[in-house]
Design a protein around this motif. Structure first.
Motif, PDB file in Angstrom:
ATOM      1  N   MET A  82      38.035  44.499  52.089  1.00 41.19           N
ATOM      2  CA  MET A  82      37.401  43.994  50.644  1.00 41.19           C
ATOM      3  C   MET A  82      37.969  44.107  49.585  1.00 41.19           C
ATOM      4  O   MET A  82      38.040  45.302  49.056  1.00 41.19           O
ATOM      5  CB  MET A  82      35.758  44.527  50.504  1.00 41.19           C
ATOM      6  CG  MET A  82      34.994  44.377  51.834  1.00 41.19           C
ATOM      7  SD  MET A  82      33.266  44.915  51.838  1.00 41.19           S
ATOM      8  CE  MET A  82      33.513  46.595  51.367  1.00 41.19           C
ATOM      9  N   ASN A  83      38.570  43.258  48.949  1.00 40.58           N
ATOM     10  CA  ASN A  83      39.389  43.344  47.875  1.00 40.58           C
ATOM     11  C   ASN A  83      38.490  42.414  46.391  1.00 40.58           C
ATOM     12  O   ASN A  83      37.791  41.889  46.812  1.00 40.58           O
ATOM     13  CB  ASN A  83      40.654  42.493  47.771  1.00 40.58           C
ATOM     14  CG  ASN A  83      41.603  43.229  49.214  1.00 40.58           C
ATOM     15  OD1 ASN A  83      41.451  44.379  49.128  1.00 40.58           O
ATOM     16  ND2 ASN A  83      42.321  42.592  49.805  1.00 40.58           N
ATOM     17  N   SER A  84      39.171  42.895  45.355  1.00 40.09           N
ATOM     18  CA  SER A  84      38.411  42.297  44.234  1.00 40.09           C
ATOM     19  C   SER A  84      36.691  42.458  44.053  1.00 40.09           C
ATOM     20  O   SER A  84      36.198  41.501  43.856  1.00 40.09           O
ATOM     21  CB  SER A  84      38.972  40.822  43.801  1.00 40.09           C
ATOM     22  OG  SER A  84      40.398  40.840  43.846  1.00 40.09           O
ATOM     23  N   LEU A  85      36.372  43.587  44.521  1.00 41.01           N
ATOM     24  CA  LEU A  85      34.855  43.639  44.819  1.00 41.01           C
ATOM     25  C   LEU A  85      34.489  43.451  43.289  1.00 41.01           C
ATOM     26  O   LEU A  85      34.701  43.731  42.432  1.00 41.01           O
ATOM     27  CB  LEU A  85      34.613  45.139  44.954  1.00 41.01           C
ATOM     28  CG  LEU A  85      34.936  45.186  46.605  1.00 41.01           C
ATOM     29  CD1 LEU A  85      34.987  46.747  47.019  1.00 41.01           C
ATOM     30  CD2 LEU A  85      33.839  44.508  47.169  1.00 41.01           C
ATOM     31  N   LYS A  86      33.083  42.799  43.502  1.00 39.02           N
ATOM     32  CA  LYS A  86      32.228  42.488  42.406  1.00 39.02           C
ATOM     33  C   LYS A  86      31.007  43.179  42.500  1.00 39.02           C
ATOM     34  O   LYS A  86      30.472  43.426  43.633  1.00 39.02           O
ATOM     35  CB  LYS A  86      31.977  40.993  42.213  1.00 39.02           C
ATOM     36  CG  LYS A  86      33.095  40.214  42.204  1.00 39.02           C
ATOM     37  CD  LYS A  86      32.813  38.573  42.338  1.00 39.02           C
ATOM     38  CE  LYS A  86      34.007  37.667  42.569  1.00 39.02           C
ATOM     39  NZ  LYS A  86      33.735  36.354  42.418  1.00 39.02           N
ATOM     40  N   PRO A  87      30.244  43.589  41.364  1.00 39.48           N
ATOM     41  CA  PRO A  87      28.775  44.123  41.420  1.00 39.48           C
ATOM     42  C   PRO A  87      27.870  43.224  42.549  1.00 39.48           C
ATOM     43  O   PRO A  87      27.126  43.934  43.084  1.00 39.48           O
ATOM     44  CB  PRO A  87      28.342  44.129  39.967  1.00 39.48           C
ATOM     45  CG  PRO A  87      29.309  44.070  39.183  1.00 39.48           C
ATOM     46  CD  PRO A  87      30.642  43.368  39.999  1.00 39.48           C
ATOM     47  N   GLU A  88      28.167  41.844  42.652  1.00 42.74           N
ATOM     48  CA  GLU A  88      27.281  41.119  43.465  1.00 42.74           C
ATOM     49  C   GLU A  88      27.450  41.289  44.891  1.00 42.74           C
ATOM     50  O   GLU A  88      26.986  40.799  45.658  1.00 42.74           O
ATOM     51  CB  GLU A  88      27.355  39.638  43.173  1.00 42.74           C
ATOM     52  CG  GLU A  88      28.656  39.181  42.618  1.00 42.74           C
ATOM     53  CD  GLU A  88      29.175  39.146  41.594  1.00 42.74           C
ATOM     54  OE1 GLU A  88      28.757  40.074  40.644  1.00 42.74           O
ATOM     55  OE2 GLU A  88      29.662  38.281  41.167  1.00 42.74           O
TER      56      GLU A  88
END
Length: 126
Positions: A82-88
Motif C-alpha cells: 500500500m503506497n501513498s496512503l490516505k486517511p480514508e
C-alpha cells in the motif's frame, strides 16, 4: 484453510505499508485470494484480488494505482503493498480465500470468500 494477516500499523498520510497473509492448510490452483477492509460504522469493502497463479488481478477503483497485490506460491503468502496512503484508507484489513470450483473470475463480493483471516488494523493519520 487458515489465514493469518499481519503488517498493519499507524502511518502518516503519503507513506507506505505492506500487509502479509499466510495461508496454512495448503493452496490449490483454482483458489483466488483477496483483501477486504472495514472501517468503523461501514460495510466491508473489496480492495483487491489475485489468482493463485498471479496471472490476473483486480482492484477497487479507490486503490488502483496505489496498491499492489501479489501472491508467493512457494510460501503460500499473499501481500498487499500500500503506497501513498490516505486517511480514508484507515480500516481493518482482512485477507480471504475464494475456493469455489465453479467460478474462474475474481470476485469483489465478500460472500464468495469462504475463509477469512482475523484482520490487521491500518491507521493513516493526516
Amino acid at each position: 484453510v487458515q489465514l493469518q494477516a499481519s503488517g498493519g500499523g499507524l502511518v502518516q498520510a503519503g507513506n507506505s505499508l505492506r500487509l502479509s497473509c499466510t495461508v496454512s492448510g495448503g493452496t490449490f490452483t483454482w483458489y483466488r485470494m483477496g483483501w477486504f477492509r472495514q472501517a468503523p460504522g461501514k460495510e466491508r469493502e473489496f480492495v483487491a484480488a489475485i489468482t493463485w497463479s498471479a496471472d490476473s488481478t483486480r482492484y477497487a477503483s479507490s486503490v488502483r494505482g496505489r496498491f499492489l497485490i501479489s501472491f508467493d506460491k512457494g510460501q503460500d503468502t499473499m501481500y498487499l503493498q500500500m503506497n501513498s496512503l490516505k486517511p480514508e484508507d484507515t480500516a481493518r484489513y482482512y485477507c480471504a480465500v475464494d475456493r469455489r470450483l465453479q467460478s474462474y473470475s475474481l470476485s469483489d463480493d465478500a460472500r464468495d470468500y469462504g475463509d477469512w483471516g482475523q484482520g490487521t488494523q491500518v491507521t493513516v493519520s493526516s
